[in-house]
Design a protein around this motif. Structure first.
Motif, mmCIF file in Angstrom:
data_model
loop_
_atom_site.group_PDB
_atom_site.id
_atom_site.type_symbol
_atom_site.label_atom_id
_atom_site.label_comp_id
_atom_site.label_asym_id
_atom_site.label_seq_id
_atom_site.Cartn_x
_atom_site.Cartn_y
_atom_site.Cartn_z
ATOM 1 N N ALA A 1 0.839 -0.898 -0.296
ATOM 2 C CA ALA A 1 0.343 -0.265 -0.278
ATOM 3 C C ALA A 1 0.809 1.364 -0.137
ATOM 4 N N SER A 2 -0.123 2.701 -0.401
ATOM 5 C CA SER A 2 1.058 3.529 -0.995
ATOM 6 C C SER A 2 0.223 4.304 0.121
ATOM 7 N N LEU A 3 0.971 5.573 0.985
ATOM 8 C CA LEU A 3 0.838 6.538 2.042
ATOM 9 C C LEU A 3 -0.148 7.151 1.133
ATOM 10 N N ALA A 4 -0.339 7.288 -0.353
ATOM 11 C CA ALA A 4 -1.637 8.030 -0.388
ATOM 12 C C ALA A 4 -3.322 6.244 -0.121
ATOM 13 N N ASP A 5 -2.402 5.353 -0.676
ATOM 14 C CA ASP A 5 -3.791 4.209 -0.112
ATOM 15 C C ASP A 5 -4.234 4.251 1.622
ATOM 16 N N VAL A 6 -2.956 4.478 2.218
ATOM 17 C CA VAL A 6 -3.282 4.332 3.931
ATOM 18 C C VAL A 6 -4.167 5.718 4.104
ATOM 19 N N ARG A 7 -3.632 6.796 3.504
ATOM 20 C CA ARG A 7 -4.539 8.028 3.645
ATOM 21 C C ARG A 7 -6.471 7.877 3.650
ATOM 22 N N ALA A 8 -6.089 7.146 2.332
ATOM 23 C CA ALA A 8 -7.738 7.132 1.514
ATOM 24 C C ALA A 8 -7.721 5.947 2.505
ATOM 25 N N ALA A 9 -7.877 4.972 3.011
ATOM 26 C CA ALA A 9 -8.435 4.119 4.356
ATOM 27 C C ALA A 9 -8.466 4.404 4.940
ATOM 28 N N TYR A 10 -7.579 4.593 5.737
ATOM 29 C CA TYR A 10 -8.423 6.007 6.991
ATOM 30 C C TYR A 10 -9.740 6.904 7.279
ATOM 31 N N GLU A 11 -9.885 7.513 6.298
ATOM 32 C CA GLU A 11 -10.438 8.521 5.679
ATOM 33 C C GLU A 11 -12.085 7.778 5.553
ATOM 34 N N GLN A 12 -11.856 6.592 4.583
ATOM 35 C CA GLN A 12 -13.343 5.435 5.212
ATOM 36 C C GLN A 12 -13.994 5.378 6.144
ATOM 37 N N GLN A 13 -12.822 4.673 6.882
ATOM 38 C CA GLN A 13 -13.013 4.225 8.228
ATOM 39 C C GLN A 13 -13.522 5.425 9.833
ATOM 40 N N LEU A 14 -12.585 6.505 9.409
ATOM 41 C CA LEU A 14 -12.767 8.015 9.852
ATOM 42 C C LEU A 14 -14.296 8.384 9.528
ATOM 43 N N GLU A 15 -14.667 8.542 8.312
ATOM 44 C CA GLU A 15 -16.256 9.096 7.740
ATOM 45 C C GLU A 15 -17.339 7.961 9.145
ATOM 46 N N LEU A 16 -16.761 6.725 8.452
ATOM 47 C CA LEU A 16 -17.694 5.848 9.206
ATOM 48 C C LEU A 16 -19.067 6.169 10.113
ATOM 49 N N VAL A 17 -16.896 6.395 11.065
ATOM 50 C CA VAL A 17 -17.167 6.408 12.867
ATOM 51 C C VAL A 17 -17.554 7.634 12.779
ATOM 52 N N GLU A 18 -17.661 8.366 12.194
ATOM 53 C CA GLU A 18 -18.173 9.982 12.632
ATOM 54 C C GLU A 18 -19.552 10.200 12.724
ATOM 55 N N GLN A 19 -19.622 9.535 11.157
ATOM 56 C CA GLN A 19 -21.157 9.128 10.577
ATOM 57 C C GLN A 19 -22.455 9.011 12.248
ATOM 58 N N CYS A 20 -21.951 7.553 12.336
ATOM 59 C CA CYS A 20 -22.024 6.841 13.698
ATOM 60 C C CYS A 20 -22.126 7.259 15.179
ATOM 61 N N GLY A 21 -21.320 8.854 14.914
ATOM 62 C CA GLY A 21 -21.550 9.321 16.707
ATOM 63 C C GLY A 21 -20.367 8.935 17.203
ATOM 64 N N GLY A 22 -19.618 7.906 16.808
ATOM 65 C CA GLY A 22 -18.363 7.189 17.479
ATOM 66 C C GLY A 22 -17.597 8.666 17.803
ATOM 67 N N ARG A 23 -16.236 8.565 18.674
ATOM 68 C CA ARG A 23 -15.300 8.982 18.874
ATOM 69 C C ARG A 23 -14.768 8.112 18.912
#
Length: 363
Positions: free
Chosen positions: A103-125
């Motif tokens: 995985a590239s750094l860009a891949d890593v950033r995109a993966a984090y963004e996907q998971q971060l978005e889900l957690v925030e949408q669900c209302g978790g910290r």
């Protein structure tokens, strides 16, 4: 169940395990299939004692059998349950939808963004979990500062940063860009100093009390230090004249009733009482988390089964076999001495049956 009032003096989160469906026709490499009723009931157990739940963390076998689709569903369902009782919920956001290598750094950033978005949408910290893929792709501390800085600027609210040592996951060796822990600490402190209003706290799991205290004293107010040290948690949570640690601990999964009662003593200013209540649990914690530390989850699940929180002793990926029978027998003995089992006879019968199944009842 309803959520009990949370402790006033400390923020306390228990990293909760998951319960697989034992009837699912799945192999050791997944996909994970969970028993949702039992898994979510255990979260309600933690909330009923006033503890917060740290969801989809390594205790839930992230990176050890629980894949991202299952973790995402776990986050959604736990968030929905938390809303029904007002339970505190923090959720791991990582990069485990990526292959371990390449995985590239860009891949890593995109993966984090996907998971971060889900957690925030669900209302978790969100808890930005330490990433195996980032450890493999980064060439030095600047890569960490740039990538995490981007995520913190993008986050809608404060997040918890996660530093998991290689004793928990060997793939995280050299995290924050250096195998020199002083240099790694300096990088993490710089990141927090650059984004103090986007960092709720730092979760540290290095099993080194002195290093955690040193980091804790360098964090700017009001950034919290969450201990993830399952060897030294009583002294770190109790603190000293210069501060204390909050808690995000896997060992508080089995210790929930004792831990919650102990922290309420701190609410009343009774530090000695807190230590008297929690210090005796350290022998069990050190046993569960003995090397190879990453297999501590097996003992955690055993104790949940013995305590009657689930109907079977099985784990995602068959990891119930990751510890020896003598190890499991000792875990039962130590937990029993602490009075952790609501029904001692049930716990004893289940432990005897497990040993007998493998011909070790007289061992």
């Amino acid at each position: 169940m309803t959520a009990a009032a949370r402790p006033r003096s400390r923020t306390v989160l228990a990293a909760a395990h998951v319960v697989p469906d034992p009837a699912a026709d799945t192999g050791p490499h997944g996909p994970a299939v969970l028993d949702w009723d039992a898994t979510l009931a255990f979260r309600h157990h933690l909330w009923s004692h006033g503890l917060g739940v740290a969801e989809a963390m390594d205790t839930a076998q992230r990176g050890m059998g629980l894949d991202w689709p299952a973790a995402a569903e776990l986050i959604r369902r736990s968030a929905a349950e938390a809303r029904t009782v007002g339970g505190l919920l923090a959720c791991g956001a990582g990069t485990d939808q990526l292959p371990l290598h390449g995985a590239s750094l860009a891949d890593v950033r995109a993966a984090y963004e996907q998971q971060l978005e889900l957690v925030e949408q669900c209302g978790g910290r969100p808890v930005l979990m330490a990433s195996r893929q980032l450890a493999a792709a980064a060439t030095g501390p600047d890569d960490y500062l740039e990538l995490y800085g981007h995520l913190l600027r993008q986050a809608t609210g404060p997040v918890i940063l996660h530093w998991l040592g290689p004793m928990f996951d060997p793939a995280l060796e050299g995290y924050w860009g250096s195998t020199d822990l002083d240099a790694a600490t300096a990088t993490l402190v710089r990141l927090v100093a650059d984004h103090p209003h986007k960092v709720d706290g730092v979760k540290v799991s290095l099993l080194d009390a002195g290093r955690e205290i040193g980091l804790r004293r360098r964090l700017p107010a009001p950034v919290r230090c969450y201990t993830g040290d399952d060897f030294h948690y009583p002294e770190l949570i109790a603190g000293d004249d210069q501060g204390f640690s909050h808690a995000l601990l896997g060992v508080f999964d089995p210790l929930a009733p004792l831990a919650a009662a102990a922290v309420r003593l701190l609410d009343d200013g009774d530090r000695d009482g807190f230590r008297a209540a929690l210090d005796p649990t350290v022998a069990l914690a050190r046993h569960l988390f003995q090397a190879p530390t990453r297999y501590y989850k097996t003992g955690v699940v055993l104790l949940a089964w013995l305590a009657g929180h689930q109907a079977h002793f099985s784990m995602v990926g068959g990891l119930q076999s990751a510890r020896s029978l003598p190890h499991l027998r000792r875990a039962h003995q130590l937990a029993d001495e602490l009075g952790l089992f609501p029904d001692r006879e049930l716990a004893a019968a289940r432990m005897a049956g497990l040993l007998a199944e493998y011909g070790a009842e007289d061992g």
